[in-house]
Design a protein around this motif. Sequence first.
Motif, PDB file in Angstrom:
ATOM      1  N   VAL A  55      42.861  37.018  51.363  1.00  0.00           N
ATOM      2  CA  VAL A  55      42.712  37.224  49.916  1.00  0.00           C
ATOM      3  C   VAL A  55      42.448  35.904  49.193  1.00  0.00           C
ATOM      4  CG1 VAL A  55      43.764  38.253  47.877  1.00  0.00           C
ATOM      5  CG2 VAL A  55      44.253  39.190  50.111  1.00  0.00           C
ATOM      6  N   VAL A  56      42.956  34.803  49.750  1.00  0.00           N
ATOM      7  CA  VAL A  56      42.711  33.497  49.119  1.00  0.00           C
ATOM      8  C   VAL A  56      41.209  33.235  49.057  1.00  0.00           C
ATOM      9  CG1 VAL A  56      43.124  31.026  49.253  1.00  0.00           C
ATOM     10  CG2 VAL A  56      44.923  32.600  49.922  1.00  0.00           C
ATOM     11  N   ASN A  57      40.514  33.486  50.178  1.00  0.00           N
ATOM     12  CA  ASN A  57      39.072  33.235  50.184  1.00  0.00           C
ATOM     13  C   ASN A  57      38.302  34.308  49.439  1.00  0.00           C
ATOM     14  OD1 ASN A  57      38.944  30.799  51.337  1.00  0.00           O
ATOM     15  ND2 ASN A  57      38.498  31.505  53.396  1.00  0.00           N
ATOM     16  N   THR A  59      39.308  35.481  46.770  1.00  0.00           N
ATOM     17  CA  THR A  59      39.408  34.962  45.409  1.00  0.00           C
ATOM     18  C   THR A  59      38.446  33.806  45.207  1.00  0.00           C
ATOM     19  OG1 THR A  59      41.754  35.493  45.539  1.00  0.00           O
ATOM     20  CG2 THR A  59      41.046  34.171  43.672  1.00  0.00           C
ATOM     21  N   THR A  60      38.455  32.865  46.161  1.00  0.00           N
ATOM     22  CA  THR A  60      37.670  31.641  45.984  1.00  0.00           C
ATOM     23  C   THR A  60      36.171  31.915  45.932  1.00  0.00           C
ATOM     24  OG1 THR A  60      39.369  30.500  47.244  1.00  0.00           O
ATOM     25  CG2 THR A  60      37.339  29.306  46.857  1.00  0.00           C
ATOM     26  N   ARG A  64      36.490  34.913  42.207  1.00  0.00           N
ATOM     27  CA  ARG A  64      36.482  33.753  41.322  1.00  0.00           C
ATOM     28  C   ARG A  64      35.295  32.839  41.676  1.00  0.00           C
ATOM     29  NH1 ARG A  64      39.284  28.723  40.405  1.00  0.00           N
ATOM     30  NH2 ARG A  64      39.140  28.470  42.629  1.00  0.00           N
ATOM     31  N   ASP A  67      33.785  30.264  39.237  1.00  0.00           N
ATOM     32  CA  ASP A  67      34.618  29.093  39.002  1.00  0.00           C
ATOM     33  C   ASP A  67      34.435  28.061  40.122  1.00  0.00           C
ATOM     34  OD1 ASP A  67      36.412  27.664  37.599  1.00  0.00           O
ATOM     35  OD2 ASP A  67      38.184  28.685  38.367  1.00  0.00           O
ATOM     36  N   THR A  68      34.372  28.575  41.356  1.00  0.00           N
ATOM     37  CA  THR A  68      34.189  27.686  42.499  1.00  0.00           C
ATOM     38  C   THR A  68      32.830  26.991  42.429  1.00  0.00           C
ATOM     39  OG1 THR A  68      35.551  29.208  43.762  1.00  0.00           O
ATOM     40  CG2 THR A  68      34.341  27.577  45.015  1.00  0.00           C
ATOM     41  N   PHE A 134      35.585  25.296  52.394  1.00  0.00           N
ATOM     42  CA  PHE A 134      36.148  24.006  51.990  1.00  0.00           C
ATOM     43  C   PHE A 134      36.932  23.377  53.142  1.00  0.00           C
ATOM     44  CE2 PHE A 134      35.053  25.418  47.810  1.00  0.00           C
ATOM     45  CZ  PHE A 134      34.833  24.255  47.103  1.00  0.00           C
TER      46      PHE A 134
END
Lengths: 243, 114
Positions: A55-57, A59-60, A64, A67-68, A134
């Motif tokens: 879920v972190v990625n 989001t990234t 989101r 934003d990235t 990243f």
Amino acid sequence: MTRRVRIWIFLPALAGLAALLVWGYLGIPGFGDYHGPYGFVLDRLATPLRHMDNVVNATTYDIRGFDTLGEEFILFAAVIGVVMLLRDTDEKPEMRDEVESDLVRVFGTLAVGGAILVGLWLVAFGFVTPGGGFQGGVAIAGGAALVYLVAGYRAFAAFGDEQVLDPIKGVGAGGYVVIGLAALVSGLPYLTNLFSGGAVGTVWSGGSAGFVNWAAGMEVAAANLILYAEFLNQYIVPIARRS
Amino acid sequence: MSFLPYAVAAWVCVVGLYGIVTSRNLIHLALCLTITQSSTYLLLLAIGYVKGGGPPIFKGVKLGTTTVDPVVQALTLTDIVVSVTVIALILALALDVHKQAGTIDPDEIREMSG
């Protein structure tokens, strides 16, 4: 401005910061009691909706993603700044590889391959397991930087060649923008995840955010390697001139 | 002790700021800036922590399991990488100052001329 004056100016500012911090801290939930809505909504939606386990990625690079994009260009601009400041010489000194131990060279070279492979794996499976563009990009650059440690400047120069790295960095940054435009051309909002139908838990699970992930990985790896090469040159050129 | 991580974040922030203010070396100053910046990571991750929460990765984990907040983790991970390049830019500026002024002590640089 002397040190003493600076400290006297700092003290009232510090008192202000302390007041702000206390005020802010009084309003946030206790450690471990967070009940903000977004993370919990994403946890439930990312896998069914976007086919991503991480879920972190999700989001990234997807939810989101816009934003990235901005953060990528901070990175892009910072690296261009470094290159412009440090490129006062295009001198590429001819140096013998300093490391003479065969043992270090052999096992070091193996470690370089291993580190770059881990980096690629981190990028590829970024939507399944911990990792992503990243983190993987930094690991790839770190693997290539190992070349300097286990062989020397001459061997590293091949990895730090800006003729190669600049296009990779450009494709990484530009690719991110273009993938976003692809959604726009299809009549969808910018950076909408297209064909996010890949099976959950596979390399393909990211849909077009997978390409965004790879674009970020390319840019981060190339940007970091450019930084290593630039700073290494600052160190090596004076040594080469002396000898 | 539910406020301890927040207190640590504030402490790291202030220590970094103190270092910046009293610095006699631009490279030291850049590192202090990194420390201040790291306090924001601590704060973000501390806010996102949920008691008993696992990592927000659902590979082999049932959907709906309690996890820590993924949003603050996403913010932190991109910022760590971006901050490295920004610090590199500051260090490059410090190198340039050294070439121009012959010193990296901010007190000894008499005037900042273009």
